[in-house]
Enzyme design. Structure first.
Site, PDB file in Angstrom:
ATOM      1  N   SER A 139      48.016  20.030  26.248  1.00  0.00           N
ATOM      2  CA  SER A 139      49.015  18.956  26.379  1.00  0.00           C
ATOM      3  C   SER A 139      49.516  18.621  24.982  1.00  0.00           C
ATOM      4  CB  SER A 139      48.324  17.723  26.978  1.00  0.00           C
ATOM      5  OG  SER A 139      49.135  16.577  26.854  1.00  0.00           O
ATOM      6  N   TYR A 152      41.382  11.604  27.987  1.00  0.00           N
ATOM      7  CA  TYR A 152      42.373  12.686  28.136  1.00  0.00           C
ATOM      8  C   TYR A 152      42.665  13.320  26.775  1.00  0.00           C
ATOM      9  CZ  TYR A 152      46.615  14.988  29.932  1.00  0.00           C
ATOM     10  OH  TYR A 152      47.569  15.911  30.313  1.00  0.00           O
TER      11      TYR A 152
HETATM   12  P1  NAD Z   1      48.731  17.460  39.321  1.00  0.00           P
HETATM   13  O1  NAD Z   1      47.974  16.222  39.645  1.00  0.00           O
HETATM   14  O2  NAD Z   1      50.016  17.746  40.008  1.00  0.00           O
HETATM   15  O3  NAD Z   1      47.818  18.747  39.489  1.00  0.00           O
HETATM   16  C1  NAD Z   1      46.486  18.758  39.075  1.00  0.00           C
HETATM   17  C2  NAD Z   1      45.811  19.895  39.795  1.00  0.00           C
HETATM   18  O4  NAD Z   1      44.423  19.861  39.458  1.00  0.00           O
HETATM   19  C3  NAD Z   1      45.903  19.740  41.313  1.00  0.00           C
HETATM   20  O5  NAD Z   1      46.096  21.015  41.887  1.00  0.00           O
HETATM   21  C4  NAD Z   1      44.545  19.179  41.676  1.00  0.00           C
HETATM   22  O6  NAD Z   1      44.156  19.506  42.986  1.00  0.00           O
HETATM   23  C5  NAD Z   1      43.683  19.886  40.647  1.00  0.00           C
HETATM   24  N1  NAD Z   1      42.382  19.245  40.461  1.00  0.00           N
HETATM   25  C6  NAD Z   1      42.113  17.946  40.189  1.00  0.00           C
HETATM   26  N2  NAD Z   1      40.775  17.768  40.151  1.00  0.00           N
HETATM   27  C7  NAD Z   1      40.206  18.977  40.387  1.00  0.00           C
HETATM   28  C8  NAD Z   1      38.869  19.426  40.495  1.00  0.00           C
HETATM   29  N3  NAD Z   1      37.839  18.594  40.369  1.00  0.00           N
HETATM   30  N4  NAD Z   1      38.661  20.734  40.773  1.00  0.00           N
HETATM   31  C9  NAD Z   1      39.696  21.580  40.953  1.00  0.00           C
HETATM   32  N5  NAD Z   1      40.983  21.206  40.849  1.00  0.00           N
HETATM   33  C10 NAD Z   1      41.230  19.926  40.580  1.00  0.00           C
HETATM   34  O7  NAD Z   1      48.920  17.434  37.736  1.00  0.00           O
HETATM   35  P2  NAD Z   1      49.799  18.335  36.748  1.00  0.00           P
HETATM   36  O8  NAD Z   1      50.731  17.397  36.058  1.00  0.00           O
HETATM   37  O9  NAD Z   1      50.313  19.528  37.415  1.00  0.00           O
HETATM   38  O10 NAD Z   1      48.688  18.713  35.679  1.00  0.00           O
HETATM   39  C11 NAD Z   1      48.184  20.029  35.534  1.00  0.00           C
HETATM   40  C12 NAD Z   1      47.641  20.195  34.118  1.00  0.00           C
HETATM   41  O11 NAD Z   1      48.706  20.046  33.184  1.00  0.00           O
HETATM   42  C13 NAD Z   1      46.595  19.156  33.750  1.00  0.00           C
HETATM   43  O12 NAD Z   1      45.578  19.762  32.984  1.00  0.00           O
HETATM   44  C14 NAD Z   1      47.376  18.169  32.909  1.00  0.00           C
HETATM   45  O13 NAD Z   1      46.568  17.508  31.996  1.00  0.00           O
HETATM   46  C15 NAD Z   1      48.346  19.106  32.212  1.00  0.00           C
HETATM   47  N6  NAD Z   1      49.531  18.448  31.674  1.00  0.00           N
HETATM   48  C16 NAD Z   1      50.396  17.802  32.510  1.00  0.00           C
HETATM   49  C17 NAD Z   1      51.521  17.184  31.962  1.00  0.00           C
HETATM   50  C18 NAD Z   1      52.529  16.475  32.812  1.00  0.00           C
HETATM   51  O14 NAD Z   1      53.400  15.806  32.255  1.00  0.00           O
HETATM   52  N7  NAD Z   1      52.488  16.596  34.122  1.00  0.00           N
HETATM   53  C19 NAD Z   1      51.727  17.224  30.591  1.00  0.00           C
HETATM   54  C20 NAD Z   1      50.823  17.878  29.785  1.00  0.00           C
HETATM   55  C21 NAD Z   1      49.720  18.498  30.342  1.00  0.00           C
END
Ligand code: NAD
Length: 257
Positions: A139, A152
């Site tokens: 991130s 985080y």
């Molecule tokens: P999201 O909530 O849409 O997806 C998260 C995914 O992780 C889901 O598929 C969920 O089922 C899965 N998950 C959660 N707990 C879990 C567990 N215990 N075991 C297995 N799977 C699990 O979120 P997202 O925004 O798509 O985030 C995905 C990644 O990207 C994360 O690591 C997040 O930190 C990172 N990220 C997101 C953003 C953003 O702006 N959305 C920015 C930077 C980084």
């Protein structure tokens, strides 16, 4: 179809970035293994739909990324893992002095330690195959900090550190390890933060998006899951064979500030 014949395991991929990355990798010809901690018909249907849409093998394997044994079992059950995308992640926002210990532990486990366990299980598989790509979805918070996101930010900085060590330990092999550092992407994880933020600042949705969420994203646009998928395809390509141990920001200029 530059990834034809490769298999990608994407953790946390029944939603958001993970699902978007899985779709882009499948579009590029890779077989994909989707994952989350649930085991619903819809989870398996997501994989089946990707398989028929892109003509690749697509499976869904349930494994809870908060549990070390299940992280390792995911790779064992996948059997093949040419491309490992460590993406599973959760968020919780509170001041350090009020941060619930169980939330700290869950974020460190899911957002950081899971990548250690899956990588530990995947490296021998990649070595046997003679090729591998570890791609960690970190991130902008793996490179910078914001208040109230202690767990985080700590976990994402940890993932960047783990990425560097993975790269050094595989440096003389045809395996690379890199981290992608997205800025804000409009996924369910971010969508959930909007109503509370609207209340907190007494703002409308558009104002919250532009002035709060995208305050530090100079482009004033969300990054997209397709752009992150494309970055994964590049990192998996031969063009990126000498790119290892680094971070690629997809953040509309956030970390240039
Ligand atoms: P999201 O909530 O849409 O997806 C998260 C995914 O992780 C889901 O598929 C969920 O089922 C899965 N998950 C959660 N707990 C879990 C567990 N215990 N075991 C297995 N799977 C699990 O979120 P997202 O925004 O798509 O985030 C995905 C990644 O990207 C994360 O690591 C997040 O930190 C990172 N990220 C997101 C953003 C953003 O702006 N959305 C920015 C930077 C980084």
């Amino acid at each position: 179809m530059e990834l034809k014949g490769k298999t990608a395991v994407i953790t946390g991929s029944n939603s958001g970035i993970g699902l978007g990355v899985a779709r882009e990798l499948a579009k590029a010809g890779a077989n994909v293994v989707l994952n989350s901690f649930t085991d619903n018909d819809e989870d398996h249907a997501l994989a089946a739909d990707i398989g028929s849409e892109f003509g690749v093998e697509a499976r869904y394997i349930k494994a809870d990324m908060s549990k070390p044994d299940e992280c390792r079992a995911l790779i064992e059950k996948a059997g093949v893992c040419d491309i490992l995308v460590n993406n599973a992640g959760i968020q919780y926002v509170a001041g350090i002095d009020e941060f619930p210990v169980e939330k700290w532990d869950a974020i460190i486990a899911i957002n950081m330690s899971s990548a250690f366990h899956t990588t530990a299980a995947a490296l021998p598989v990649m070595r046997k195959a003679g090729w591998g790509r570890v791609i960690n979805i970190a991130s902008a918070h793996g490179l910078t900090a914001s208040p109230y996101k202690s767990a985080y930010v700590a976990a994402k900085h940890g993932v960047v550190g783990l990425t560097k060590v993975t790269a050094l330990e595989t440096a003389e092999e045809p395996i690379t390890a890199n981290a992608i550092c997205p800025g804000y992407v409009l996924t369910p994880l971010v969508e959930k933060q909007i109503p509370d933020t609207m209340k907190k600042y007494n703002m409308g949705r558009d104002e919250v998006i532009r002035n709060v969420l995208l305050e530090r994203q100079p482009s004033k646009e969300f990054a997209t899951v397709e752009q992150l998928g494309g970055t994964c395809i590049f990192l998996a390509s031969d063009h990126a064979a000498q790119i290892t141990g680094t971070t690629i920001s997809v953040d509309g200029g956030w970390t240039a500030l």
